[in-house]
Design an enzyme around this catalytic site. Structure first.
Site, mmCIF file in Angstrom:
data_model
loop_
_atom_site.group_PDB
_atom_site.id
_atom_site.type_symbol
_atom_site.label_atom_id
_atom_site.label_comp_id
_atom_site.label_asym_id
_atom_site.label_seq_id
_atom_site.Cartn_x
_atom_site.Cartn_y
_atom_site.Cartn_z
ATOM 1 N N CYS A 2 0.831 -1.221 0.073
ATOM 2 C CA CYS A 2 0.075 -0.144 0.305
ATOM 3 C C CYS A 2 0.694 1.199 0.121
ATOM 4 C CB CYS A 2 -0.886 -0.061 1.107
ATOM 5 S SG CYS A 2 -2.234 -1.098 1.346
ATOM 6 N N ARG A 27 3.321 0.368 -5.329
ATOM 7 C CA ARG A 27 3.119 -0.164 -4.228
ATOM 8 C C ARG A 27 1.882 -0.957 -3.708
ATOM 9 N NH1 ARG A 27 6.517 1.747 -0.188
ATOM 10 N NH2 ARG A 27 5.273 0.621 1.409
ATOM 11 N N TRP A 73 -3.076 -2.362 -1.739
ATOM 12 C CA TRP A 73 -2.676 -3.831 -2.291
ATOM 13 C C TRP A 73 -3.283 -4.780 -1.053
ATOM 14 C CZ3 TRP A 73 -0.183 -8.210 -0.350
ATOM 15 C CH2 TRP A 73 0.127 -9.047 -1.199
ATOM 16 N N ASN A 99 -0.525 1.919 5.933
ATOM 17 C CA ASN A 99 0.416 0.840 5.412
ATOM 18 C C ASN A 99 0.752 -0.128 6.309
ATOM 19 O OD1 ASN A 99 2.065 -0.573 3.547
ATOM 20 N ND2 ASN A 99 3.754 1.154 3.829
ATOM 21 N N GLY A 100 0.764 -1.208 5.941
ATOM 22 C CA GLY A 100 1.376 -2.414 7.142
ATOM 23 C C GLY A 100 0.192 -3.155 7.439
ATOM 24 N N GLU A 463 16.173 -15.770 -13.300
ATOM 25 C CA GLU A 463 15.629 -14.382 -13.465
ATOM 26 C C GLU A 463 14.835 -14.330 -14.643
ATOM 27 O OE1 GLU A 463 15.410 -12.075 -11.701
ATOM 28 O OE2 GLU A 463 15.120 -10.260 -12.881
ATOM 29 N N LYS A 467 11.080 -13.055 -14.721
ATOM 30 C CA LYS A 467 10.585 -11.674 -15.227
ATOM 31 C C LYS A 467 9.352 -11.767 -15.991
ATOM 32 C CE LYS A 467 11.988 -9.311 -13.720
ATOM 33 N NZ LYS A 467 12.655 -8.808 -12.736
ATOM 34 N N GLU A 470 6.103 -12.812 -14.188
ATOM 35 C CA GLU A 470 5.498 -11.624 -13.628
ATOM 36 C C GLU A 470 4.767 -10.754 -14.302
ATOM 37 O OE1 GLU A 470 9.605 -9.571 -12.041
ATOM 38 O OE2 GLU A 470 7.980 -8.919 -11.104
ATOM 39 N N HIS A 486 15.818 -34.966 -14.993
ATOM 40 C CA HIS A 486 15.526 -35.635 -13.479
ATOM 41 C C HIS A 486 13.875 -35.267 -13.317
ATOM 42 C CE1 HIS A 486 19.411 -36.871 -12.944
ATOM 43 N NE2 HIS A 486 19.867 -35.628 -13.010
ATOM 44 N N LYS A 585 5.731 -3.470 -5.877
ATOM 45 C CA LYS A 585 7.216 -3.042 -5.896
ATOM 46 C C LYS A 585 7.852 -3.249 -4.446
ATOM 47 C CE LYS A 585 10.755 -1.142 -8.379
ATOM 48 N NZ LYS A 585 10.835 -2.412 -9.093
#
Ligand code: F6R
Length: 590
Positions: A2, A27, A73, A99-100, A463, A467, A470, A486, A585
């Site tokens: 948030c 955020r 969020w 926020n939190g 990576e 990328k 997402e 395997h 983010k």
């Protein structure tokens, strides 16, 4: 997560708040809202389960020069109008953005309901304005202090009240910064939201409660008045403009030659070394997500060049381990605010383990907890997907390793010279972007993709997959190429894209064998290969040629085309590239 913002000054608060809020959407962006105190001291608010641009279009005129706003969020309750912030008490006299996560909200909620309060949302936040109302006895500051005394968990809050012409802010665990000009005060979760208006800031610390009245800022820490120094932010407002790019992600990928140069230049001024006292037997690297992948490359180069045994841990996993044996730890976190990382750092500190933070954000919590901090010079990264910050983290890691006394001097000289060549080579890579677009078009029609690499390029495969998944929502996985047989082979089917990351190193021949095996299962192989590689074209369906560099630096050159591949694939699929669904983010919840 948030994002929260507040404003008090001489201008109309609504426009400023919404402008700042739009810059905080990285955020969280499932709902947004605003509350303004007008000239009759009434609080008028508007909120909905919409993004900031829509809020801006739909919000009624809200006049006044003091207000608060929020972009959400969701943690407690789905994205709905009722769950959106600001939250008000029953009387509508107190409004709060938060926020939190309030850990003990359920207990407080039950008590408040028993006392006759009507709680309308599913959020943990709504208890806060109700508590303030309960404790208000003619002194807002006191009411907020009494409120935070009963809260557990993490929060940064901004409180607006009909009764008093001031904003009250409080912080514990979640970031909060106050921006200053002569006539205005801005409050924000992060600097990028307010940098357009000011680069003078005060970073609040845990336990701080700030009272902002007109030009005056007073700060108490756990009830005791305290002075917090004003600081200058080393970023400028141009860095948060999209310029002619369609998305921040593309702009940020293209900024990498400059970012590499800036990071190299910045850190040659400092002693960036680590593990210097000669007794480090057990070096840790802690990080999450993309930063974790940078850590895996770090592990490889530290062991290869210094021989120091190194372990990379997800900070989120580290926090659940019962025994910790580390002499020193490098903490990689571009935001410096990732909750799992901060918890791990506090544990390390309590155990006496020395911590060295590598972060992009001056004033971030990680930089304040760490014994030592090295700043990467990526500049503000707006797009949720980390790109330039990953590469800048790698540059810092290479510089750190190369300044370690145990590195062979000839190798140090060679790799430093190669590092200096990188910006030019990355520019050269951008010249063949059209070939990457072609590959992206192919990948965009599939629902699965696999990335394979070996040795130092195995983390690059991880990576690349992270990328792609997402931002394009394609199911993507990275594998150590030797592991395919395997289990993962079962996933291969005709045409499925497999991106093979190669370099001219000891793993090259083995990579060719892996590509052959994949081709034998009818998959479609896109290979990343050195520009001088004349062989690989006989094995792969498509080859993306990468400018030549030292094999130990190949992850830097191989990652950038994978960022572009993810970007263009997501673009072909019409995805909201800078703000992918369900992500944010700065991950400030554990
Ligand atoms: C992916 C991404 C995330 C972050 C992770 C850690 O593109 O950005 O995986 O890398 O959330 O964030 P920091 O580095 O801020 O601790």
């Amino acid at each position: 997560m948030c994002g929260i913002v507040g404003y008090v000054g001489q201008r109309q608060a609504k426009d400023i708040l919404l402008d700042c809020l739009g810059r905080l959407e990285y955020r969280g962006y499932d709902s947004s809202g605003i509350a303004i105190r007008d000239s009759n001291n009434d609080i008028n608010s508007y909120k909905d389960a919409v993004r900031v641009a829509t809020l801006q279009e739909n919000a009624p005129p809200l006049n006044g020069n003091m207000g608060i706003a929020h972009t959400r969020w969701a943690t407690h309750g789905p994205p709905t109008m009722v769950n959106a912030h600001p939250h008000l008490d029953c009387t509508g006299k107190f409004a709060v953005v938060h926020n939190g996560v309030i850990a003990n909200f359920q207990k407080i909620k039950d008590l408040l309901i028993a006392e006759g309060h009507t709680i309308v949302s599913e959020t943990d936040t709504e208890v806060i304005p109700h508590l303030i109302e309960k404790y208000y006895n003619g002194n807002l500051e006191e009411a907020v202090q009494n409120t935070i005394n009963v809260l557990t968990g993490s929060y940064s809050i901004i409180v607006l009240s009909q009764y008093e012409s001031k904003l009250i802010v409080a912080k514990n665990g979640s970031p909060l910064v106050i921006g200053i000009t002569e006539s205005d005060k801005f409050i924000s979760s992060d600097v990028p939201a307010i940098i357009k208006y000011t680069d003078r800031v005060i970073y609040l610390e845990d336990g701080d409660l700030g009272v902002i009245v007109g030009d005056n800022i007073r700060i108490m820490n756990y009830g005791k008045e305290i002075e917090r120094k004003e600081q200058q932010v080393g970023w400028c407002k141009e860095e948060i403009q999209k310029e002619d790019y369609e998305h921040f992600m593309l702009k940020e990928i293209h900024e990498q030659p400059r970012v590499i140069t800036n990071t190299i230049l910045e850190n040659v001024k400092f002693n960036t070394s680590f593990a210097m006292d000669g007794v480090v037997q057990d070096l840790g690297i802690l990080a999450c997500g993309t930063s974790y992948n940078a850590g895996l490359i770090g592990e490889y180069i530290i062991e290869e060049l210094t021989g120091i045994p190194t372990r990379v841990c997800f900070a989120s996993e580290f926090n659940h381990r019962r025994t910790v044996h580390l002499d020193e730890a490098i903490i990689l976190t571009q935001s410096g605010e990732t909750a799992d990382v901060l918890t791990a750092m506090k544990t390390l500190k309590s155990l006496g383990v020395k911590t060295l933070a590598v972060t992009n954000v001056p004033g971030s919590t990680a930089s304040r907890i760490a014994d030592r901090t090295i700043f990467i010079k990526a500049g503000p990264e707006v797009s949720v997907a980390a790109t330039k910050s990953f590469v800048a983290q790698l540059i810092v890691l290479y510089q750190m390793v190369l300044s370690h006394p145990s590195v062979d001097p000839a190798m140090r000289k060679l790799l430093r010279a190669e590092l200096n060549q990188l910006p030019r080579k990355v520019e050269q890579l951008f010249e063949s972007e059209s070939q990457i677009v072609e590959c992206a078009k192919y990948i965009s029609t599939y629902e699965d993709a696999f990335f394979i690499g070996r040795g130092i390029n195995y983390p690059v495969a991880l990576e690349g997959a992270l990328k792609l998944k997402e931002i394009s929502y394609i199911h993507a996985e990275g594998f150590a190429a030797g592991e395919l047989k395997h289990g993962p082979f079962a996933l291969l089917s005709k045409g499925v894209p497999v991106i093979a990351i190669t370099a001219q190193d000891a793993n090259y021949e083995a990579m060719l064998i892996s590509i052959k095996e994949v081709k034998a299962r009818d998959a479609y192989v896109i290979a990343l290969a050195n520009e001088n590689d004349e062989i690989i074209g006989k094995f792969a369906d498509k080859v993306l040629k990468i400018p030549n560099t030292h094999k130990l630096l190949s992850p830097l050159m191989n990652t950038i085309p994978l960022q572009l591949l993810a970007y263009y694939t997501a673009k072909f699929r019409g995805c909201p590239i800078d703000f992918p669904r369900n992500l944010a983010k700065s991950v400030t919840v554990e």
